[in-house]
Design an enzyme around this catalytic site. Sequence first.
Site, mmCIF file in Angstrom:
data_model
loop_
_atom_site.group_PDB
_atom_site.id
_atom_site.type_symbol
_atom_site.label_atom_id
_atom_site.label_comp_id
_atom_site.label_asym_id
_atom_site.label_seq_id
_atom_site.Cartn_x
_atom_site.Cartn_y
_atom_site.Cartn_z
ATOM 1 N N ASP A 1 -2.236 15.616 21.211
ATOM 2 C CA ASP A 1 -1.124 15.305 20.293
ATOM 3 C C ASP A 1 -1.445 15.685 18.844
ATOM 4 O O ASP A 1 -0.542 16.016 18.082
ATOM 5 C CB ASP A 1 -0.818 13.802 20.332
ATOM 6 C CG ASP A 1 -0.035 13.411 21.572
ATOM 7 O OD1 ASP A 1 0.228 14.304 22.405
ATOM 8 O OD2 ASP A 1 0.312 12.217 21.707
ATOM 9 N N ASP B 1 0.830 -1.206 0.000
ATOM 10 C CA ASP B 1 0.000 0.000 0.000
ATOM 11 C C ASP B 1 0.865 1.256 0.000
ATOM 12 O O ASP B 1 0.524 2.256 -0.639
ATOM 13 C CB ASP B 1 -0.915 0.009 1.234
ATOM 14 C CG ASP B 1 -2.046 -0.985 1.085
ATOM 15 O OD1 ASP B 1 -2.442 -1.260 -0.054
ATOM 16 O OD2 ASP B 1 -2.521 -1.489 2.122
ATOM 17 N N GLY B 2 1.987 1.213 0.736
ATOM 18 C CA GLY B 2 2.897 2.364 0.789
ATOM 19 C C GLY B 2 3.403 2.714 -0.608
ATOM 20 O O GLY B 2 3.481 3.886 -0.989
ATOM 21 N N LYS C 1 -7.254 3.513 11.740
ATOM 22 C CA LYS C 1 -7.678 2.275 12.421
ATOM 23 C C LYS C 1 -6.838 2.042 13.676
ATOM 24 O O LYS C 1 -7.331 1.499 14.665
ATOM 25 C CB LYS C 1 -7.576 1.092 11.449
ATOM 26 C CG LYS C 1 -8.208 -0.182 11.987
ATOM 27 C CD LYS C 1 -8.268 -1.256 10.920
ATOM 28 C CE LYS C 1 -8.964 -2.509 11.436
ATOM 29 N NZ LYS C 1 -8.256 -3.127 12.557
ATOM 30 N N SER C 2 -5.579 2.475 13.635
ATOM 31 C CA SER C 2 -4.701 2.278 14.805
ATOM 32 C C SER C 2 -5.152 3.096 16.003
ATOM 33 O O SER C 2 -4.729 2.838 17.121
ATOM 34 C CB SER C 2 -3.263 2.666 14.467
ATOM 35 O OG SER C 2 -2.796 1.922 13.399
ATOM 36 N N GLU D 1 -4.856 9.890 4.259
ATOM 37 C CA GLU D 1 -5.229 10.837 5.306
ATOM 38 C C GLU D 1 -4.318 12.047 5.317
ATOM 39 O O GLU D 1 -3.257 12.057 4.702
ATOM 40 C CB GLU D 1 -5.176 10.183 6.709
ATOM 41 C CG GLU D 1 -3.806 9.991 7.333
ATOM 42 C CD GLU D 1 -3.041 8.807 6.808
ATOM 43 O OE1 GLU D 1 -2.002 9.054 6.157
ATOM 44 O OE2 GLU D 1 -3.432 7.657 7.014
HETATM 45 P P1 NAP Z 1 4.922 2.761 6.961
HETATM 46 O O1 NAP Z 1 4.965 3.449 8.268
HETATM 47 O O2 NAP Z 1 6.170 2.149 6.430
HETATM 48 O O3 NAP Z 1 3.813 1.578 6.966
HETATM 49 C C1 NAP Z 1 2.533 1.762 7.417
HETATM 50 C C2 NAP Z 1 1.726 0.473 7.205
HETATM 51 O O4 NAP Z 1 0.410 0.905 6.835
HETATM 52 C C3 NAP Z 1 2.232 -0.451 6.108
HETATM 53 O O5 NAP Z 1 2.096 -1.784 6.550
HETATM 54 C C4 NAP Z 1 1.284 -0.155 4.951
HETATM 55 O O6 NAP Z 1 1.047 -1.284 4.125
HETATM 56 C C5 NAP Z 1 -0.002 0.120 5.710
HETATM 57 N N1 NAP Z 1 -0.981 0.901 4.971
HETATM 58 C C6 NAP Z 1 -0.807 2.004 4.188
HETATM 59 N N2 NAP Z 1 -1.994 2.398 3.705
HETATM 60 C C7 NAP Z 1 -2.920 1.539 4.183
HETATM 61 C C8 NAP Z 1 -4.329 1.418 4.034
HETATM 62 N N3 NAP Z 1 -5.021 2.297 3.321
HETATM 63 N N4 NAP Z 1 -4.959 0.425 4.701
HETATM 64 C C9 NAP Z 1 -4.291 -0.473 5.447
HETATM 65 N N5 NAP Z 1 -2.961 -0.422 5.621
HETATM 66 C C10 NAP Z 1 -2.284 0.587 4.998
HETATM 67 O O7 NAP Z 1 4.365 3.809 5.903
HETATM 68 P P2 NAP Z 1 3.891 3.612 4.414
HETATM 69 O O8 NAP Z 1 3.947 2.183 4.007
HETATM 70 O O9 NAP Z 1 4.584 4.618 3.580
HETATM 71 O O10 NAP Z 1 2.335 4.023 4.543
HETATM 72 C C11 NAP Z 1 1.972 5.324 4.900
HETATM 73 C C12 NAP Z 1 0.791 5.215 5.809
HETATM 74 O O11 NAP Z 1 1.196 4.709 7.052
HETATM 75 C C13 NAP Z 1 0.150 6.534 6.164
HETATM 76 O O12 NAP Z 1 -0.724 7.000 5.165
HETATM 77 C C14 NAP Z 1 -0.570 6.162 7.450
HETATM 78 O O13 NAP Z 1 -1.901 5.762 7.199
HETATM 79 C C15 NAP Z 1 0.179 4.968 7.968
HETATM 80 N N6 NAP Z 1 0.704 5.238 9.305
HETATM 81 C C16 NAP Z 1 0.211 4.460 10.318
HETATM 82 C C17 NAP Z 1 0.595 4.709 11.612
HETATM 83 C C18 NAP Z 1 0.009 3.855 12.698
HETATM 84 O O14 NAP Z 1 -0.788 2.969 12.371
HETATM 85 N N7 NAP Z 1 0.350 4.099 13.941
HETATM 86 C C19 NAP Z 1 1.500 5.727 11.906
HETATM 87 C C20 NAP Z 1 1.977 6.485 10.857
HETATM 88 C C21 NAP Z 1 1.565 6.239 9.534
HETATM 89 P P3 NAP Z 1 2.146 -1.903 3.160
HETATM 90 O O15 NAP Z 1 3.067 -2.700 4.046
HETATM 91 O O16 NAP Z 1 1.334 -2.753 2.239
HETATM 92 O O17 NAP Z 1 2.845 -0.774 2.461
#
Ligand code: NAP
Length: 266
Positions: free
Chosen positions: A152, A51-52, A167-168, A124
């Site tokens: 925060d 997804d990233g 979701k987190s 987002e």
């Molecule tokens: P990352 O921090 O390396 O990975 C974030 C994880 O979120 C990866 O496993 C990614 O999947 C998954 N992901 C991304 N979009 C998703 C979606 N629409 N539904 C379900 N899972 C999703 O960052 P990244 O891979 O570049 O992704 C950026 C995203 O990370 C941001 O848009 C944000 O939503 C998310 N994020 C989450 C948190 C948290 O949950 N605490 C904190 C910061 C950011 P893949 O492994 O398939 O790439």
Amino acid sequence: MADRRNVYLYYNHNPELDAKVDSLSSIAVKNGFHIVKDIHQASIIVSIGGDGTFLQAVRKAGFREDCLYAGIAVEGTVSLYCDFNLQDTDQMIQAMTEEQIEVRRYPLIDVKVDDTARFKSLNECSIRSGIIKTLVMDVYIDDLHFETFRGDGMIIATPTGSTAYNKSVSGAVVDPLLPCLQVSELASLNNNLYRTLGSSFLLGGSRKLTLKILEGGNDYPVIGMDNEALSIRHVKQIEISLADTALKTVKLKNNSFWEKVKRTFL
Ligand code: NAP
């Protein structure tokens, strides 16, 4: 307008993936597609990864609305934006050539910072305190002063972004058929002085959310748009709404959003 069979492949290079992508390119060419090196010449933008990677591909394409986006997952991964799997090239080509695919439209977020800069995002927009101090913001829904937030930060997610960061923090998973924004809090202070709603809420597609960062209340937040941080440092006001345009993605039949949610989380 680019040729309708011009395909741009976006992925993070490594020797193992390079070899698999080379073989995918040859199969695509044999089936009448053209692989282009310039993303602006493409009518189909394909990300290979998770997804990233899909988020990066869409950002690199500038959220263009005149092309189709498709996500290919690499072996052993599940993903919300990927309908295809790299080891199943037959299914991919069959779907594209026999027109088994449908086009689905994912809502996007439009963000205006201080009336000067505009950005789009697919998952987002997040606003977080960049320092130890809490972030204080007046929150408006259209013209209504809704609450004063202290904590925060906040996440404003699209329906497809609802399964990510949102979701987190216990936000709801939202069907992308509902054009809406979901607002979720990050560690709000709630006591006799400060009060916020405390739960996530959904805003309809025609609403506007305005966040006014209060002076002295930490006006150097970190603003994240999907997987990129904005380089703007001093911010006073952020306006967030649904974009007029949606992202057109390739959808395989029998692979609905809820099938993907089930596959990923259950
Ligand atoms: P990352 O921090 O390396 O990975 C974030 C994880 O979120 C990866 O496993 C990614 O999947 C998954 N992901 C991304 N979009 C998703 C979606 N629409 N539904 C379900 N899972 C999703 O960052 P990244 O891979 O570049 O992704 C950026 C995203 O990370 C941001 O848009 C944000 O939503 C998310 N994020 C989450 C948190 C948290 O949950 N605490 C904190 C910061 C950011 P893949 O492994 O398939 O790439």
